[in-house]
Design a protein around this motif. Structure first.
Motif, PDB file in Angstrom:
ATOM      1  N   GLN B   5       0.828  -1.201   0.000  1.00 20.23           N
ATOM      2  CA  GLN B   5       0.000   0.000   0.000  1.00 20.23           C
ATOM      3  C   GLN B   5       0.874   1.269   0.000  1.00 20.23           C
ATOM      4  O   GLN B   5       0.642   2.212  -0.742  1.00 20.23           O
ATOM      5  CB  GLN B   5      -0.884  -0.036   1.244  1.00 20.23           C
ATOM      6  CG  GLN B   5      -1.935   1.038   1.264  1.00 20.23           C
ATOM      7  CD  GLN B   5      -2.465   1.247   2.684  1.00 20.23           C
ATOM      8  OE1 GLN B   5      -1.920   0.692   3.659  1.00 20.23           O
ATOM      9  NE2 GLN B   5      -3.505   2.027   2.807  1.00 20.23           N
ATOM     10  N   THR B   8       2.689   1.774  -3.347  1.00 20.70           N
ATOM     11  CA  THR B   8       1.796   2.360  -4.355  1.00 20.70           C
ATOM     12  C   THR B   8       1.641   3.858  -4.118  1.00 20.70           C
ATOM     13  O   THR B   8       1.621   4.653  -5.050  1.00 20.70           O
ATOM     14  CB  THR B   8       0.392   1.706  -4.263  1.00 20.70           C
ATOM     15  OG1 THR B   8       0.581   0.310  -4.133  1.00 20.70           O
ATOM     16  CG2 THR B   8      -0.442   1.999  -5.480  1.00 20.70           C
ATOM     17  N   LYS B   9       1.558   4.210  -2.837  1.00 19.53           N
ATOM     18  CA  LYS B   9       1.365   5.626  -2.508  1.00 19.53           C
ATOM     19  C   LYS B   9       2.549   6.486  -2.913  1.00 19.53           C
ATOM     20  O   LYS B   9       2.392   7.606  -3.379  1.00 19.53           O
ATOM     21  CB  LYS B   9       1.146   5.763  -0.989  1.00 19.53           C
ATOM     22  CG  LYS B   9      -0.296   5.797  -0.578  1.00 19.53           C
ATOM     23  CD  LYS B   9      -0.381   6.204   0.863  1.00 19.53           C
ATOM     24  CE  LYS B   9      -1.800   6.298   1.352  1.00 19.53           C
ATOM     25  NZ  LYS B   9      -1.870   6.645   2.765  1.00 19.53           N
ATOM     26  N   GLN B  86       4.305   7.959   7.117  1.00 21.71           N
ATOM     27  CA  GLN B  86       3.025   7.248   7.089  1.00 21.71           C
ATOM     28  C   GLN B  86       2.891   6.551   8.441  1.00 21.71           C
ATOM     29  O   GLN B  86       3.319   5.413   8.620  1.00 21.71           O
ATOM     30  CB  GLN B  86       2.993   6.247   5.939  1.00 21.71           C
ATOM     31  CG  GLN B  86       1.974   5.199   6.161  1.00 21.71           C
ATOM     32  CD  GLN B  86       1.068   4.985   4.965  1.00 21.71           C
ATOM     33  OE1 GLN B  86       0.763   5.891   4.216  1.00 21.71           O
ATOM     34  NE2 GLN B  86       0.627   3.766   4.800  1.00 21.71           N
ATOM     35  N   MET B 112       1.648  11.609   5.229  1.00 23.72           N
ATOM     36  CA  MET B 112       0.489  10.821   4.781  1.00 23.72           C
ATOM     37  C   MET B 112      -0.075  10.011   5.946  1.00 23.72           C
ATOM     38  O   MET B 112      -0.685   8.966   5.747  1.00 23.72           O
ATOM     39  CB  MET B 112       0.931   9.845   3.690  1.00 23.72           C
ATOM     40  CG  MET B 112       1.460  10.495   2.441  1.00 23.72           C
ATOM     41  SD  MET B 112       2.070   9.222   1.311  1.00 23.72           S
ATOM     42  CE  MET B 112       2.048  10.115  -0.227  1.00 23.72           C
ATOM     43  N   SER B 138      -2.235  15.517   5.040  1.00 27.49           N
ATOM     44  CA  SER B 138      -2.728  14.175   5.368  1.00 27.49           C
ATOM     45  C   SER B 138      -4.238  14.188   5.650  1.00 27.49           C
ATOM     46  O   SER B 138      -4.810  15.228   5.985  1.00 27.49           O
ATOM     47  CB  SER B 138      -1.989  13.631   6.593  1.00 27.49           C
ATOM     48  OG  SER B 138      -2.241  14.456   7.705  1.00 27.49           O
ATOM     49  N   SER B 302      -1.390  16.572  -5.247  1.00 25.30           N
ATOM     50  CA  SER B 302      -1.970  16.440  -3.899  1.00 25.30           C
ATOM     51  C   SER B 302      -2.889  17.616  -3.584  1.00 25.30           C
ATOM     52  O   SER B 302      -3.867  17.477  -2.855  1.00 25.30           O
ATOM     53  CB  SER B 302      -0.882  16.413  -2.829  1.00 25.30           C
ATOM     54  OG  SER B 302       0.050  15.428  -3.115  1.00 25.30           O
TER      55      SER B 302
END
Lengths: 267, 308
Positions: B5, B8-9, B86, B112, B138, B302
């Motif tokens: 995940q 991919t981000k 993250q 994020m 975020s 973003s």
């Protein structure tokens, strides 16, 4: 040929009526000069045509080729072909001039302009207007001198190619050379597809951009229309003679300027 | 292992497969992945830069639990650091950075995280320079406590933050620049956007302790509110204990300038486009700390979540 028609226009700011039944008809191919003492409604007229939210239309009509301008939003008016060269252009930090100009050009197009074409067009116009090359990368009007801001307005006009340009004291803040360049740019736009309304206090501007029509705006109404001879008369005699026509000249209310300090007294 | 995940981000702006990509991915005290350039070392929670040549480094905090890290930048090292945080719900990041004499470190930090906290202390020795751009867009609540200590003469720090609080997110940031030596320079520009019942508090603190003559402490805190249901507070604090210094602060909380909107609309931009462009101009300068086109593009994308 396009027509911008103003009929019996009444406009208020706050509680005060500024325009009191103004009529004016402009066709493409014409340049109209509007003169008049300060505080009588010249800027109000131009800002109302563009749709500034501060100005409230209480009566009358503005149409562009029969279309009701007053029901359009500000951006719809711009896309319909109206352009206002402002007396006090806004400074907007963080947005570069080139990003803004490209967004503005694209707003009128179905397909976005290619970067290459945009840069070529921008460079050409920046050079013609004798502007600083780095202007494209500076933030929109931020830190620009008065003259640079006015040239930037003309640059936008040239890039956006409006049907009708409304230029509000576009000559203020310009030195002699800049005035000549700006006047040259306005003259270069003149064609059967372009009309212009210019507000200025100075004969010099109208010597360089010869108007086809001249109007005197006093007390929210056009009290006299004519040709270049009107500009010469105003240049020589001022506006005192208007009183003979039965109009009082409205002066800006003089108010003391209040300066406020954020520091402590004495600092 | 780094989660799919997360990969991919970060893919749009960080390609870890490139042979020249140097990175450290920290998932817990013991779990990490890395590819380090020459003269950069990592051991037991301490990352040390001894590089003589400038280096670009990716630091990724994939926090499943609380993370602790120390970073040491040796004298005259030059590092461009791109950080991605993250952090999972309730995780804390504790980060300490030491810049030795003359070190130059530029950091772009992309947050994020979920509802989490980050505590960061940066210490600068003489002639060390730090530019820090915090991108705080975020999608959850967050608390960021970012402290900078100027512990050597002529040390300087420049902080820029771009914060978005939306959809009832509550965010709080405290940015402190403390001048502990003479001739030190600190500047912070904190910009926030709040919408849809979001809540944002920014505390900007400039402290010049006694004897730190010739120092300069400047700060700007601005928050733009999109609607009346938001809560926002921009609080500047200046604690100055010396006479021979320069200090300034500005704080503003308000809605978007109507005249700016009108100006852009008068050039044909719709209200939505105009609002987006103004917001873009408001937050975009945060990426200028690092000259990285991919990063800029990513940040631009973003910003679409600001939505105007």
């Amino acid at each position: 040929m396009s027509t911008l028609k103003i009929e019996n226009l009444h406009v208020e700011v706050g509680e005060k009526e500024i325009l009191k039944g103004l009529n004016l008809e402009i066709h493409t191919g014409e340049v109209h000069a509007i003169m008049g003492p300060n505080g009588n409604g010249k800027s109000t007229l131009l800002s109302t045509i563009m749709g500034h939210p501060k100005y409230k239309v209480t009566n009358g009509k503005i149409t562009l080729d029969g279309q009701d301008v007053l029901t359009m939003s500000v951006d719809e008016r711009a896309r319909a072909g109206l352009f206002l060269g402002m007396q006090y252009p806004q400074e907007i930090p963080g947005i570069t001039n080139s990003d803004f100009l490209r967004a503005a050009i694209n707003a009128k197009r179905e397909e976005p302009i290619s970067l290459f074409k945009f840069i070529r067009m921008l460079d050409k116009n920046i050079e013609e207007l004798g502007m600083n090359e780095n202007l494209a990368h500076r933030y929109l009007n931020e830190g620009f001198s008065g003259g640079e801001k006015k040239r930037n307005e003309i640059l936008q006009m040239k890039l956006l190619q409006p049907r009708f340009a409304l230029l509000d004291e576009i000559d203020s803040g310009l030195d002699v050379d800049a005035l000549r360049i700006v006047a040259g740019a306005i003259n270069s736009m003149r064609s059967d597809d372009f009309g212009c309304v210019m507000v200025s206090h100075y004969e010099r501007m109208f010597e360089l951009v010869q108007p086809t029509h001249v109007h005197v705006l006093v007390q929210g109404q056009i009290v006299m229309s004519g040709g270049y001879e009107l500009i010469e008369k105003i240049d020589q005699e001022g506006y005192e003679w208007v009183k003979e026509l039965g109009y009082e000249i409205e002066q800006n209310e003089r108010q003391p300027i209040i300066l406020e300090a954020c520091g402590k007294k004495g600092q | 292992m780094i989660s799919e995940q997360l990969l991919t981000k970060i893919k749009p702006f960080i390609d870890l497969q490139q042979p020249q990509s140097y990175y450290l991915i920290l998932s817990s005290k013991t779990a990490f992945q890395m590819q380090l350039p020459q003269d950069v070392f990592y051991q037991e929670g301490i990352l040390t830069f001894k590089n003589k040549q400038p280096v670009t480094f990716y630091m990724i905090y994939d926090g499943q639990e609380d993370l602790h890290i120390e970073m040491h930048f040796q004298s005259y090292s030059q590092v461009d650091l791109i950080e991605v945080k993250q952090l999972e719900v309730n995780c804390q990041l504790h980060k300490t950075m030491y810049l030795e004499e003359g070190a130059t470190v530029h950091v772009f930090s992309e947050n994020m995280s979920k509802s989490a906290q980050s505590y960061e202390d940066v210490y600068l020795k003489s002639y060390a320079t730090c530019q820090y751009g915090y991108s705080e867009l975020s999608d959850d609540a967050f608390e960021g406590i970012y402290h900078f200590y100027l512990d050597g003469e002529e040390a300087s720090v420049k902080v820029r933050t771009a914060i978005l609080a939306k959809d009832r997110e509550s965010k709080h940031y405290e940015i402190l620049i403390q001048h502990n030596q003479p001739m030190t320079h600190g500047q912070m520009d904190n910009y926030g956007v709040v919408k849809d019942e979001g809540k944002l508090v920014i505390d900007g603190i400039g402290t010049i302790t006694k004897g730190q003559h010739g120092s300069a402490s400047h700060q700007t805190n601005k928050i733009m509110m999109f609607d009346a249901s938001c809560q926002a507070s921009a609080n500047p604090y200046l604690y100055i204990d010396d006479y021979d210094v320069q200090a300034s602060h500005a704080a503003a909380v308000g809605k978007m300038d109507e005249e700016h909107l009108y100006y852009l609309q008068s050039r044909g931009l719709s209200k939505k486009q105009a609002m987006q462009l103004i917001t873009y101009g408001y937050l975009m300068p945060v990426v200028e700390v690092i000259d990285n086109e991919m990063m800029k593009k990513h940040f631009e994308q973003s910003l679409s979540k600001v939505g105007a």
